[in-house]
Design a protein around this motif. Structure first.
Motif, PDB file in Angstrom:
ATOM      1  N   ILE A  95     -14.938   2.096 -30.289  1.00  0.00           N
ATOM      2  CA  ILE A  95     -14.519   2.146 -28.887  1.00  0.00           C
ATOM      3  C   ILE A  95     -14.072   3.578 -28.603  1.00  0.00           C
ATOM      4  O   ILE A  95     -13.244   4.118 -29.334  1.00  0.00           O
ATOM      5  CB  ILE A  95     -13.343   1.185 -28.602  1.00  0.00           C
ATOM      6  CG1 ILE A  95     -13.727  -0.256 -28.968  1.00  0.00           C
ATOM      7  CG2 ILE A  95     -12.911   1.279 -27.147  1.00  0.00           C
ATOM      8  CD1 ILE A  95     -12.551  -1.249 -28.841  1.00  0.00           C
ATOM      9  N   GLU A  96     -14.634   4.176 -27.573  1.00  0.00           N
ATOM     10  CA  GLU A  96     -14.279   5.559 -27.218  1.00  0.00           C
ATOM     11  C   GLU A  96     -13.862   5.616 -25.760  1.00  0.00           C
ATOM     12  O   GLU A  96     -14.579   5.138 -24.877  1.00  0.00           O
ATOM     13  CB  GLU A  96     -15.490   6.479 -27.440  1.00  0.00           C
ATOM     14  CG  GLU A  96     -15.249   7.910 -26.958  1.00  0.00           C
ATOM     15  CD  GLU A  96     -16.424   8.862 -27.234  1.00  0.00           C
ATOM     16  OE1 GLU A  96     -17.354   8.470 -27.973  1.00  0.00           O
ATOM     17  OE2 GLU A  96     -16.401   9.981 -26.702  1.00  0.00           O
ATOM     18  N   TYR A  97     -12.704   6.194 -25.506  1.00  0.00           N
ATOM     19  CA  TYR A  97     -12.235   6.405 -24.137  1.00  0.00           C
ATOM     20  C   TYR A  97     -12.057   7.892 -23.946  1.00  0.00           C
ATOM     21  O   TYR A  97     -11.418   8.552 -24.779  1.00  0.00           O
ATOM     22  CB  TYR A  97     -10.899   5.689 -23.933  1.00  0.00           C
ATOM     23  CG  TYR A  97     -10.348   5.770 -22.527  1.00  0.00           C
ATOM     24  CD1 TYR A  97     -10.860   4.963 -21.523  1.00  0.00           C
ATOM     25  CD2 TYR A  97      -9.310   6.637 -22.213  1.00  0.00           C
ATOM     26  CE1 TYR A  97     -10.343   5.014 -20.234  1.00  0.00           C
ATOM     27  CE2 TYR A  97      -8.787   6.695 -20.927  1.00  0.00           C
ATOM     28  CZ  TYR A  97      -9.310   5.878 -19.941  1.00  0.00           C
ATOM     29  OH  TYR A  97      -8.791   5.926 -18.667  1.00  0.00           O
ATOM     30  N   ARG A  98     -12.643   8.417 -22.904  1.00  0.00           N
ATOM     31  CA  ARG A  98     -12.668   9.864 -22.737  1.00  0.00           C
ATOM     32  C   ARG A  98     -12.341  10.218 -21.298  1.00  0.00           C
ATOM     33  O   ARG A  98     -12.866   9.605 -20.361  1.00  0.00           O
ATOM     34  CB  ARG A  98     -14.078  10.349 -23.055  1.00  0.00           C
ATOM     35  CG  ARG A  98     -14.300  11.793 -22.776  1.00  0.00           C
ATOM     36  CD  ARG A  98     -15.759  12.133 -23.050  1.00  0.00           C
ATOM     37  NE  ARG A  98     -15.920  13.574 -23.024  1.00  0.00           N
ATOM     38  CZ  ARG A  98     -17.067  14.203 -23.314  1.00  0.00           C
ATOM     39  NH1 ARG A  98     -18.116  13.512 -23.681  1.00  0.00           N
ATOM     40  NH2 ARG A  98     -17.154  15.504 -23.254  1.00  0.00           N
ATOM     41  N   ILE A  99     -11.497  11.210 -21.104  1.00  0.00           N
ATOM     42  CA  ILE A  99     -11.269  11.711 -19.745  1.00  0.00           C
ATOM     43  C   ILE A  99     -11.492  13.214 -19.718  1.00  0.00           C
ATOM     44  O   ILE A  99     -11.258  13.923 -20.704  1.00  0.00           O
ATOM     45  CB  ILE A  99      -9.858  11.369 -19.218  1.00  0.00           C
ATOM     46  CG1 ILE A  99      -8.767  11.953 -20.116  1.00  0.00           C
ATOM     47  CG2 ILE A  99      -9.677   9.865 -19.096  1.00  0.00           C
ATOM     48  CD1 ILE A  99      -7.363  11.759 -19.557  1.00  0.00           C
ATOM     49  N   LYS A 100     -11.970  13.684 -18.591  1.00  0.00           N
ATOM     50  CA  LYS A 100     -12.243  15.110 -18.387  1.00  0.00           C
ATOM     51  C   LYS A 100     -11.752  15.420 -16.983  1.00  0.00           C
ATOM     52  O   LYS A 100     -12.266  14.871 -16.004  1.00  0.00           O
ATOM     53  CB  LYS A 100     -13.753  15.344 -18.515  1.00  0.00           C
ATOM     54  CG  LYS A 100     -14.167  16.779 -18.621  1.00  0.00           C
ATOM     55  CD  LYS A 100     -15.589  16.900 -19.184  1.00  0.00           C
ATOM     56  CE  LYS A 100     -16.138  18.301 -18.987  1.00  0.00           C
ATOM     57  NZ  LYS A 100     -16.710  18.505 -17.641  1.00  0.00           N
ATOM     58  N   LEU A 101     -10.720  16.251 -16.896  1.00  0.00           N
ATOM     59  CA  LEU A 101      -9.961  16.388 -15.661  1.00  0.00           C
ATOM     60  C   LEU A 101      -9.973  17.826 -15.165  1.00  0.00           C
ATOM     61  O   LEU A 101      -9.670  18.741 -15.931  1.00  0.00           O
ATOM     62  CB  LEU A 101      -8.502  15.990 -15.909  1.00  0.00           C
ATOM     63  CG  LEU A 101      -8.261  14.709 -16.734  1.00  0.00           C
ATOM     64  CD1 LEU A 101      -6.777  14.545 -17.021  1.00  0.00           C
ATOM     65  CD2 LEU A 101      -8.832  13.506 -16.004  1.00  0.00           C
ATOM     66  N   ASP A 102     -10.280  18.020 -13.899  1.00  0.00           N
ATOM     67  CA  ASP A 102     -10.133  19.359 -13.319  1.00  0.00           C
ATOM     68  C   ASP A 102      -8.668  19.705 -13.110  1.00  0.00           C
ATOM     69  O   ASP A 102      -8.283  20.867 -13.178  1.00  0.00           O
ATOM     70  CB  ASP A 102     -10.847  19.434 -11.958  1.00  0.00           C
ATOM     71  CG  ASP A 102     -12.327  19.725 -12.094  1.00  0.00           C
ATOM     72  OD1 ASP A 102     -12.809  19.920 -13.231  1.00  0.00           O
ATOM     73  OD2 ASP A 102     -13.011  19.755 -11.046  1.00  0.00           O
ATOM     74  N   SER A 103      -7.856  18.705 -12.789  1.00  0.00           N
ATOM     75  CA  SER A 103      -6.435  18.960 -12.523  1.00  0.00           C
ATOM     76  C   SER A 103      -5.579  17.924 -13.231  1.00  0.00           C
ATOM     77  O   SER A 103      -5.522  16.768 -12.816  1.00  0.00           O
ATOM     78  CB  SER A 103      -6.162  18.906 -11.017  1.00  0.00           C
ATOM     79  OG  SER A 103      -4.758  18.842 -10.794  1.00  0.00           O
ATOM     80  N   ILE A 163     -13.862   9.635 -16.042  1.00  0.00           N
ATOM     81  CA  ILE A 163     -13.361   8.685 -17.035  1.00  0.00           C
ATOM     82  C   ILE A 163     -14.580   8.014 -17.666  1.00  0.00           C
ATOM     83  O   ILE A 163     -15.436   7.499 -16.942  1.00  0.00           O
ATOM     84  CB  ILE A 163     -12.463   7.611 -16.391  1.00  0.00           C
ATOM     85  CG1 ILE A 163     -11.277   8.260 -15.658  1.00  0.00           C
ATOM     86  CG2 ILE A 163     -11.987   6.613 -17.440  1.00  0.00           C
ATOM     87  CD1 ILE A 163     -10.411   7.251 -14.896  1.00  0.00           C
ATOM     88  N   GLU A 164     -14.651   8.038 -18.975  1.00  0.00           N
ATOM     89  CA  GLU A 164     -15.790   7.417 -19.670  1.00  0.00           C
ATOM     90  C   GLU A 164     -15.270   6.449 -20.720  1.00  0.00           C
ATOM     91  O   GLU A 164     -14.419   6.804 -21.533  1.00  0.00           O
ATOM     92  CB  GLU A 164     -16.632   8.508 -20.360  1.00  0.00           C
ATOM     93  CG  GLU A 164     -17.751   7.940 -21.232  1.00  0.00           C
ATOM     94  CD  GLU A 164     -18.646   9.010 -21.871  1.00  0.00           C
ATOM     95  OE1 GLU A 164     -18.535  10.202 -21.505  1.00  0.00           O
ATOM     96  OE2 GLU A 164     -19.450   8.635 -22.750  1.00  0.00           O
ATOM     97  N   TYR A 165     -15.779   5.232 -20.688  1.00  0.00           N
ATOM     98  CA  TYR A 165     -15.436   4.226 -21.695  1.00  0.00           C
ATOM     99  C   TYR A 165     -16.734   3.827 -22.368  1.00  0.00           C
ATOM    100  O   TYR A 165     -17.717   3.507 -21.706  1.00  0.00           O
ATOM    101  CB  TYR A 165     -14.807   3.014 -21.021  1.00  0.00           C
ATOM    102  CG  TYR A 165     -14.340   1.937 -21.971  1.00  0.00           C
ATOM    103  CD1 TYR A 165     -13.162   2.088 -22.694  1.00  0.00           C
ATOM    104  CD2 TYR A 165     -15.067   0.761 -22.139  1.00  0.00           C
ATOM    105  CE1 TYR A 165     -12.726   1.098 -23.556  1.00  0.00           C
ATOM    106  CE2 TYR A 165     -14.634  -0.237 -23.004  1.00  0.00           C
ATOM    107  CZ  TYR A 165     -13.454  -0.054 -23.707  1.00  0.00           C
ATOM    108  OH  TYR A 165     -13.014  -1.043 -24.560  1.00  0.00           O
ATOM    109  N   ARG A 166     -16.734   3.892 -23.684  1.00  0.00           N
ATOM    110  CA  ARG A 166     -17.980   3.680 -24.411  1.00  0.00           C
ATOM    111  C   ARG A 166     -17.735   2.762 -25.598  1.00  0.00           C
ATOM    112  O   ARG A 166     -16.748   2.945 -26.327  1.00  0.00           O
ATOM    113  CB  ARG A 166     -18.454   5.035 -24.931  1.00  0.00           C
ATOM    114  CG  ARG A 166     -19.636   4.957 -25.840  1.00  0.00           C
ATOM    115  CD  ARG A 166     -19.963   6.346 -26.370  1.00  0.00           C
ATOM    116  NE  ARG A 166     -21.256   6.333 -27.019  1.00  0.00           N
ATOM    117  CZ  ARG A 166     -21.865   7.402 -27.504  1.00  0.00           C
ATOM    118  NH1 ARG A 166     -21.307   8.581 -27.405  1.00  0.00           N
ATOM    119  NH2 ARG A 166     -23.033   7.292 -28.080  1.00  0.00           N
TER     120      ARG A 166
END
Lengths: 328, 328
Positions: B269-277, A269-272
């Motif tokens: 504002i940037e919110y990013r998620i990167k998920l294996d599952s 999870i990244e918040y920027r």
């Protein structure tokens, strides 16, 4: 009826608050309070009085939320408890280590006055704290990373300015791109202080000052610079004023965590945030939470609150129905 | 005492919930309910019964929160209102357009049963919705961008599988890097559907099927593909099973906004998620909110709730004091 906002202190945060109130359709600025001679303070908003802070007690019926725009070192530890007895208040107290003590003092005062008092609202503490809490609750088995910048650190700039021979200085905290990429890659790196941030200083010397000594004193300063890679640039005053008067800032909050029967799946999870104006963004957060303060006060709540206590819907002008229909 | 979790439906979400409960120190799995023959369902957790859903009413005293792991198309519109009369429940209903209707049905049922029922918990709807709401409250003058992927879209994969001659198919939604960079640059670009996402399909054909016709049918399919740049790969079944069985996903929520007396300052504002599952992350969110459901129920609250209604502290095992000291 619009929510009536008071501002105490008309520096960068006070000005930012004024602009954020103007951008909020449900709010209006009622008064600006200052320790200076009110006639010396020119504000942007037409028809709004500038009042000496000694008169503030006459305004208890005319203000719904008082925004405290003082500094965390000496102003807010006194001001927030004092005014929480009289007004619903909100501050941006940001001395992380002293938050529990400040909360206790403010909570007692607000309960005595039957008011709502929010503390430590902004982006860190504030939005970054929120992201740490949400992400930790969701990924209990994980690792946190916070990066700040690129932006000016006031504390580090002040430290450089205290060195003999320095006329003016700005210090930028800069996250290292390699460190950000290592976190994003999911490698869960162990990052030292030096690995995470670079410190870049722009220094104007007094006439005759010794460049090499100043640079050495900066780079070896304990706590502030000794544990970092530090770059020092000496520039003249014209360049300093032209290129280093901005208030841009930003930062990153990451949480990386594992799930799965055998912890085989990684999540990041990244918040920027990337901000042209640190004070205007901070006060935009404050004004959204001022909306929540008003709503809690209307519900009869009292005491100190932080961003962790506030349902997100309370920050919004929209009804719950509108939020569900358009944002969920 | 630990919070006792029940799971209804033991597919990917049910399995993810089981794993998330095991990772939560304050929770325990009480039972898994299934429409199948319970003896045919093997779960991971030792000593926990698998029970036919017809018996669920016997469990009302033994379960604090029932996690509904059915699908949004046909299961949840029936199940969530039905079980909200008997249990505190939580679902991941994700048909955005039907959320207001679902909320209304669930709210009435939960109030009838004096239970708490959270709907639409996960990452979108869920964490992405939260980020939209926070960022809109903070930057009222701005622009929203949501990107999904890289990850499998179940709906688009299904659509490809319905084409004559297709034996199996997976469709990946991929955010276009140029579009992400344009948003990050602060240019506030107007992005068409085609600008934002690429669609990439991996297709296994039935024997004798016409490649060109299938590719044309995919690329011209209205709503699903016609408005996108679509890439189609034909592969054999072995490769399909080896390389395209993963459940990785992710996405981005941006808000760009202006502040300042003359709207001269830009913020991103940037919110990013990167998920294996995808399912395990979704259920990690659900289990954090199950903690909030229990707390609300203990406070005597009833009715339907969404992520917008829940104070962040309610998701946490830590006390308010601990949160302020360590996360603010």
């Amino acid at each position: 009826m619009k929510t009536r906002i008071g501002i105490l202190g008309y520096g960068n945060l006070g000005k930012g608050t004024e602009v954020a109130v103007a951008a909020a359709e449900d709010m209006e600025l009622a008064a600006v309070f200052t320790r200076r001679d009110p006639s010396s303070v020119k504000i942007l908003t037409d028809g709004v009085p500038v009042v000496n802070v000694d008169e503030i007690e006459k305004w208890t019926d005319k203000i719904d939320v008082l925004v405290l725009c003082g500094g965390s070192a000496t102003d807010l530890p006194v001001q927030t408890p004092r005014y929480a007895k009289l007004f619903n208040v909100i501050d941006s107290f940001d001395t992380h280590a002293r938050i529990p003590e400040h909360f206790g003092n403010v909570d007692a005062a607000a309960k005595e006055g039957n008011k709502v008092a929010m503390i430590s609202v902004g982006w860190d503490p504030g939005l970054f704290s929120l992201n740490r809490v949400y992400a930790n609750a969701i990924l209990p088995d994980g690792k946190d990373y916070t990066f700040w910048g690129k932006g000016v650190s006031q504390g580090h700039s002040d430290a450089v300015r205290r060195i003999e021979g320095v006329k003016n200085a700005k210090q930028y905290t800069i996250p290292k791109e390699e460190a950000l990429e290592a976190v994003r890659s999911g490698k869960n790196p162990e990052l030292s202080t030096r690995d995470k941030h670079l410190r870049e200083c722009f220094v104007v010397l007094k006439e005759g000052a010794d460049k090499d000594r100043v640079e050495k004193e900066i780079k070896e300063m304990p706590n502030y610079f000794a544990d970092y890679d530090t770059v020092v640039h000496f520039i003249d005053e014209d360049e300093f004023l032209r290129d280093h008067s901005g208030m841009a800032h930003g930062g990153f909050v990451f949480r990386t965590g594992k799930t799965g029967a055998n912890k085989e799946n990684n999540h990041i999870i990244e918040y920027r945030i990337k901000l042209d104006s640190n004070p205007e963004f901070t006060t935009s957060v404050i004004i959204a939470y001022a909306r929540a303060v008003k709503r809690l006060a209307d519900e009869g709540v009292s005491g100190a609150k932080t961003v962790f206590d506030i349902p997100p819907a309370y920050l919004c002008t929209q009804t719950d129905e509108e939020l569900r229909a358009h944002f969920l």
